[in-house]
Motif scaffolding. Sequence first.
Motif, mmCIF file in Angstrom:
data_model
loop_
_atom_site.group_PDB
_atom_site.id
_atom_site.type_symbol
_atom_site.label_atom_id
_atom_site.label_comp_id
_atom_site.label_asym_id
_atom_site.label_seq_id
_atom_site.Cartn_x
_atom_site.Cartn_y
_atom_site.Cartn_z
ATOM 1 N N PHE A 19 1.571 14.607 2.506
ATOM 2 C CA PHE A 19 0.700 13.455 2.365
ATOM 3 C C PHE A 19 -0.379 13.459 3.437
ATOM 4 O O PHE A 19 -1.540 13.130 3.171
ATOM 5 C CB PHE A 19 1.517 12.161 2.432
ATOM 6 C CG PHE A 19 0.686 10.905 2.463
ATOM 7 C CD1 PHE A 19 -0.212 10.622 1.445
ATOM 8 C CD2 PHE A 19 0.796 10.012 3.518
ATOM 9 C CE1 PHE A 19 -0.988 9.463 1.480
ATOM 10 C CE2 PHE A 19 0.032 8.857 3.552
ATOM 11 C CZ PHE A 19 -0.862 8.580 2.537
ATOM 12 N N TYR A 20 -0.012 13.841 4.654
ATOM 13 C CA TYR A 20 -1.026 13.908 5.709
ATOM 14 C C TYR A 20 -2.106 14.926 5.369
ATOM 15 O O TYR A 20 -3.302 14.652 5.495
ATOM 16 C CB TYR A 20 -0.427 14.257 7.077
ATOM 17 C CG TYR A 20 -1.521 14.384 8.106
ATOM 18 C CD1 TYR A 20 -2.090 13.246 8.656
ATOM 19 C CD2 TYR A 20 -2.052 15.618 8.455
ATOM 20 C CE1 TYR A 20 -3.144 13.336 9.546
ATOM 21 C CE2 TYR A 20 -3.114 15.719 9.338
ATOM 22 C CZ TYR A 20 -3.650 14.574 9.885
ATOM 23 O OH TYR A 20 -4.716 14.654 10.739
ATOM 24 N N GLY A 23 -4.276 13.540 2.625
ATOM 25 C CA GLY A 23 -5.082 12.424 3.091
ATOM 26 C C GLY A 23 -6.181 12.847 4.039
ATOM 27 O O GLY A 23 -7.302 12.322 3.989
ATOM 28 N N ALA A 110 -3.040 3.208 1.428
ATOM 29 C CA ALA A 110 -1.616 3.419 1.174
ATOM 30 C C ALA A 110 -0.847 2.371 1.975
ATOM 31 O O ALA A 110 -1.118 2.167 3.165
ATOM 32 C CB ALA A 110 -1.192 4.819 1.591
ATOM 33 N N LEU A 194 -2.882 11.473 -5.243
ATOM 34 C CA LEU A 194 -1.967 11.518 -4.107
ATOM 35 C C LEU A 194 -0.500 11.333 -4.471
ATOM 36 O O LEU A 194 0.375 11.589 -3.637
ATOM 37 C CB LEU A 194 -2.364 10.457 -3.073
ATOM 38 C CG LEU A 194 -3.720 10.664 -2.397
ATOM 39 C CD1 LEU A 194 -4.066 9.458 -1.537
ATOM 40 C CD2 LEU A 194 -3.717 11.939 -1.554
ATOM 41 N N THR A 197 2.278 13.674 -3.368
ATOM 42 C CA THR A 197 2.516 13.844 -1.932
ATOM 43 C C THR A 197 3.048 12.583 -1.252
ATOM 44 O O THR A 197 3.417 12.641 -0.071
ATOM 45 C CB THR A 197 1.229 14.265 -1.217
ATOM 46 O OG1 THR A 197 0.281 13.176 -1.227
ATOM 47 C CG2 THR A 197 0.603 15.484 -1.873
ATOM 48 N N LEU A 198 3.072 11.450 -1.959
ATOM 49 C CA LEU A 198 3.502 10.205 -1.314
ATOM 50 C C LEU A 198 4.978 10.290 -0.924
ATOM 51 O O LEU A 198 5.828 10.583 -1.765
ATOM 52 C CB LEU A 198 3.273 9.015 -2.244
ATOM 53 C CG LEU A 198 1.821 8.640 -2.504
ATOM 54 C CD1 LEU A 198 1.742 7.504 -3.515
ATOM 55 C CD2 LEU A 198 1.114 8.232 -1.207
#
Length: 231
Positions: A19-20, A23, A110, A194, A197-198
């Motif tokens: 997720f990073y 993002g 988010a 996203l 990947t969350l």
Amino acid sequence: MDLNAYARYALFVVPSSAFYAAGAAWLGWDSVSGETVAHPSVPGVPVSVDALTEKPRKYGLHGTIKAPFALAPGQTEAALRAACRSFCADQPPVRLPGLKITRLNRFVAAVPTAPSSELGTLAAAAVEALDPFRAPLTEAEIARRRASRLTAAQDALLLRWGYPYVMDAFRFHLTLTGPHPQAEALQNALTAHLAPTLPSPFDITDLALMGEDGAGRFHLLNRFTLAAHPR
């Protein structure tokens, strides 16, 4: 002599996961590596990603715990690092059930899928513990914040803690866009982009001390592990 290398400092949650990476690419700035990142092509985004992410880009992907502040006279970066290390060593990790993409007024972020009193407690403790390091706000800074039409309670928090969205007004979020009238379309596009990947659950096991460079971009200085056992 200890030189303070950055204009402002902050304490953030900075994920270390797929997720990073997604993002950071979306925003165009990787605060961990200190490098710009190419924006992805995201179907359904109605405007330029570069323009859409201009405001949140300089902070990188993050959730605010202690908002950016200049160091108070007589304080040093080394002392701040030591205080962050000591604080985090005495705080338990926080587990959130997960994250989801949503609209917050006119921007997209988010947010946790469920409220967490533990996270609120952690953030409040950090705000209080690190406040001796914060320089008082200038009149110009106060006026700029008040231009956002703060409530009376938020204004009181601003004057006491240097930021209006702390304590009872704290709402954890990781900002993904600046304000835009087509926030609903952006929410849908970013949810699709996203979702793979969350994190679920989302474990907060450390806090990140960040420094703002002369260009206004934030860099990771240290990760400090949350080490205490849950109370």
